[in-house]
Structures are given as C-alpha cells and as structure tokens.
Design a protein around this motif. Structure first.
Motif, PDB file in Angstrom:
ATOM      1  N   ARG A   1       0.833  -1.205   0.000  1.00  0.00           N
ATOM      2  CA  ARG A   1       0.000   0.000   0.000  1.00  0.00           C
ATOM      3  C   ARG A   1       0.866   1.252   0.000  1.00  0.00           C
ATOM      4  O   ARG A   1       0.589   2.231  -0.684  1.00  0.00           O
ATOM      5  N   GLU A   2       1.944   1.177   0.764  1.00  0.00           N
ATOM      6  CA  GLU A   2       2.832   2.338   0.822  1.00  0.00           C
ATOM      7  C   GLU A   2       3.545   2.545  -0.512  1.00  0.00           C
ATOM      8  O   GLU A   2       3.725   3.676  -0.963  1.00  0.00           O
ATOM      9  N   MET A   3       3.879   1.425  -1.160  1.00  0.00           N
ATOM     10  CA  MET A   3       4.526   1.536  -2.469  1.00  0.00           C
ATOM     11  C   MET A   3       3.564   2.110  -3.512  1.00  0.00           C
ATOM     12  O   MET A   3       3.980   2.871  -4.392  1.00  0.00           O
ATOM     13  N   SER A   4       2.297   1.776  -3.392  1.00  0.00           N
ATOM     14  CA  SER A   4       1.306   2.352  -4.320  1.00  0.00           C
ATOM     15  C   SER A   4       1.210   3.863  -4.138  1.00  0.00           C
ATOM     16  O   SER A   4       1.143   4.623  -5.109  1.00  0.00           O
ATOM     17  N   LEU A   5       1.232   4.246  -2.873  1.00  0.00           N
ATOM     18  CA  LEU A   5       1.195   5.664  -2.554  1.00  0.00           C
ATOM     19  C   LEU A   5       2.386   6.379  -3.194  1.00  0.00           C
ATOM     20  O   LEU A   5       2.261   7.449  -3.791  1.00  0.00           O
ATOM     21  N   LEU A   6       3.531   5.743  -3.065  1.00  0.00           N
ATOM     22  CA  LEU A   6       4.754   6.284  -3.677  1.00  0.00           C
ATOM     23  C   LEU A   6       4.579   6.458  -5.177  1.00  0.00           C
ATOM     24  O   LEU A   6       4.807   7.541  -5.734  1.00  0.00           O
TER      25      LEU A   6
END
Lengths: 159, 159
Positions: free
Chosen positions: B10-15
């Motif tokens: 999820r954090e990578m998607s945000l990135l």
DNA sequence: GTATGTGCAAAACGTTTGCAAGTTC
DNA sequence: GAACTTGCAAACGTTTTGCACATAC
C-alpha cells in the motif's frame, strides 16, 4: 524579552565568574564576543556575529568565534537552536526563562513564547514514559498573518 | 508504532501515485530505497541506509540515496528530524500519525509519543500569537531510567 | 528519441583542528 | 615561563552537484 538587554555588566560578571570556575583565561576577544552576544536581542548565527564585527572594523577570526560559542555553551550562557537551516542559531540565556519558538516559514521571523501549561504537560509526559527530562525544544513552523506575501525566503530545510 | 510495517504494498502504491503526479520516473533504485525505508521501523540516517544496502551486497550510490530522500520529503512520505547530531534522522510517515520524540541523552534511544492535549495546546498557542501552524517539532532530551550507565555515547550536540 | 535518473568524484557548506606565534597569569 | 589562546589555513563530515553514461517512457 526586553529584560534581556537589561544589565550587561551583570551578565559579564556572570561570565567572568564561570570562566574562572572552569579555568578559562580572560582575553579581549572573549570579552568582546561575549559582550556582543549579551547585547544582541535576536537569535543570531556565527556568521552574523563575525560579519557584524567585520563591519565595525573589529577583527575576530571565525575560529575564535566558534571557540567562544563552544565555551559559552559549556558555561550555560547561551543556547543553541536548530531552526531547519544548515547553520545553527544562538541566543544568550541570562535574564530570560526557558521558552519555545515560532518560526515564520515565509519571512523567517522568530518569536518566543512560554506557557506554563505546556511545560508541565511536557514534564508529565516525559515521566509517564519513564524518563527524566533534561532539555526540550519545541519549534512551531507557521505562517504569520502579517507577513508580506513577497517575503518567501526562509523555508524550513530540516527539523 | 507497529502498524508502520503493516502493508508495504500500500505504501509503495502511494509512492507510485505521488511520483506520477509529480513527474518522477520509476526506477529500480528508487523502488528499492523506498521499500527499505517503508520496511524500516526505526529512525534512520542516510549513512545507515547506504551501509545497510552495502552489507546486503546491493549497491546504491550515496548521491542517489540523498536524491531519493529529497524526493520522498517532497512527496511527504518521510519526515526529517534533527536530534542534535550533525546528520539528520528520517522516518516514513504513512501509517502513523504525527508524534513527538524523547531522545535518551545517554544511549541515544528514540521513543515516540503523541498526546492530544499537547497538540491542541500547541495549536491554541500558535493562534494566540497570530500564526497559522504548519509544522511543529518537539524533542525532549532525557535520561531513561533503564539505561545502563556505560552507554554514555549519544550526547546532544545541537538543538 | 528525448527527458530523466544514475554514479562517480569533486565541490560545497558550516564547523573543527593543527600548529606557530602571541597572551595571560 | 608554563599553560593557554589566537589566527591562519587546512581538514572535517555531511550533503550537494557537474558531468558522462545509462535508463525510462
């Protein structure tokens, strides 16, 4: 904050006293730099100190300036602050109590405030977490409502 | 604080999302560094990041590490902290709310806390002084009661 | 194919330090 | 005169940058 400039000779006595206790010799450079610091009401940088001396025709080497700053930190006569720039800010301590800072992210203006409720809350929280509080620095980066819109020069860099 | 490691994808998607919005290209280096940052629970330094990659046989140049840090700061995915050393500390932001820090002046341990009463007091004080609060950093330097007496290595340097 | 990102080594920044000459006590 | 302080310039450690090469879209 104006009591900070109140009585320079008292502050100089304090300096002399602590220097002796810590086996520092008295020199003209130390005296002049300390006097400048005690006379300065704003938060200052080492660069500002040295420049100011140069402008007045007096000469202080940067090295000495930094060394006097270190000495005065040790003697607890000044405090060091990081306001998110790559250089440090300093202010003298005699004559005014602990306080926190609000830094305008637009114009760089630094204002001081102190709030008893805030202080006791800090203390309480620290104890609750199993620590004994020694020092604490709260800096609030904010926009001042009176700041002209063209003064966008300060900008936080670190924290 | 453990929810910080919850969901790296999820954090990578945000990135990815914010990178696109800001016209940053996706590269293996950026991905790997960001992943490492999202997986790291402690406050870290750029040096620690680079060393850790080297230890694992992966290579990242320091320059790229610093550049990714700058990018992630801009994308508001990490925060920068000055804990009184001459290098900066970082931590990722997704998955955990604003918090303040207590730094043990003996062992360097950094603990996080957050207190609603403290936050509203900060806000109130800022307004009272005619500012709009944007960011705020409170760091308490303290002694932890459980810290072995031999661990005297951290020592505040600035503030 | 063009714009962007990478890695290296060099530069830049504020700050610290080694050393010879000068001061303090 | 022994110990300490100064000033200079060089060194420092972290962070940034110029540039040639490589990669992303």
């Amino acid at each position: 904050m104006e009591q900070r400039s109140a009585n320079i000779s008292r502050e100089m006595s304090l300096l002399k006293e602590r220097m002796q206790q810590n086996h520092y010799k008295s020199t003209p450079q130390r005296d002049e730099i300390a006097e400048w610091i005690f006379r300065t009401h704003e938060h200052f940088t080492v660069d500002a100190l040295v420049s100011n001396f140069r402008e007045q025709g007096k000469k202080v080497s940067q090295a000495t300036a930094y060394r006097v700053i270190q000495m005065m930190l040790e003697l607890k006569l000044i405090e060091e602050h990081d306001f998110g720039k790559d250089y440090k800010f300093y202010e003298h301590t005699p004559g005014h109590e602990h306080h926190d800072h609000i830094v305008c992210i637009d114009c760089g203006k630094i204002i001081e405030f102190s709030d008893q409720g805030l202080e006791s809350l800090k203390e309480k929280i620290t104890l609750k977490n199993g620590f004994r509080m020694k020092e604490h620095h709260l800096t609030i980066y904010a926009e001042c409502t009176t700041c002209p819109p063209d003064k966008k020069g300060f900008k936080k860099k670190g924290a």
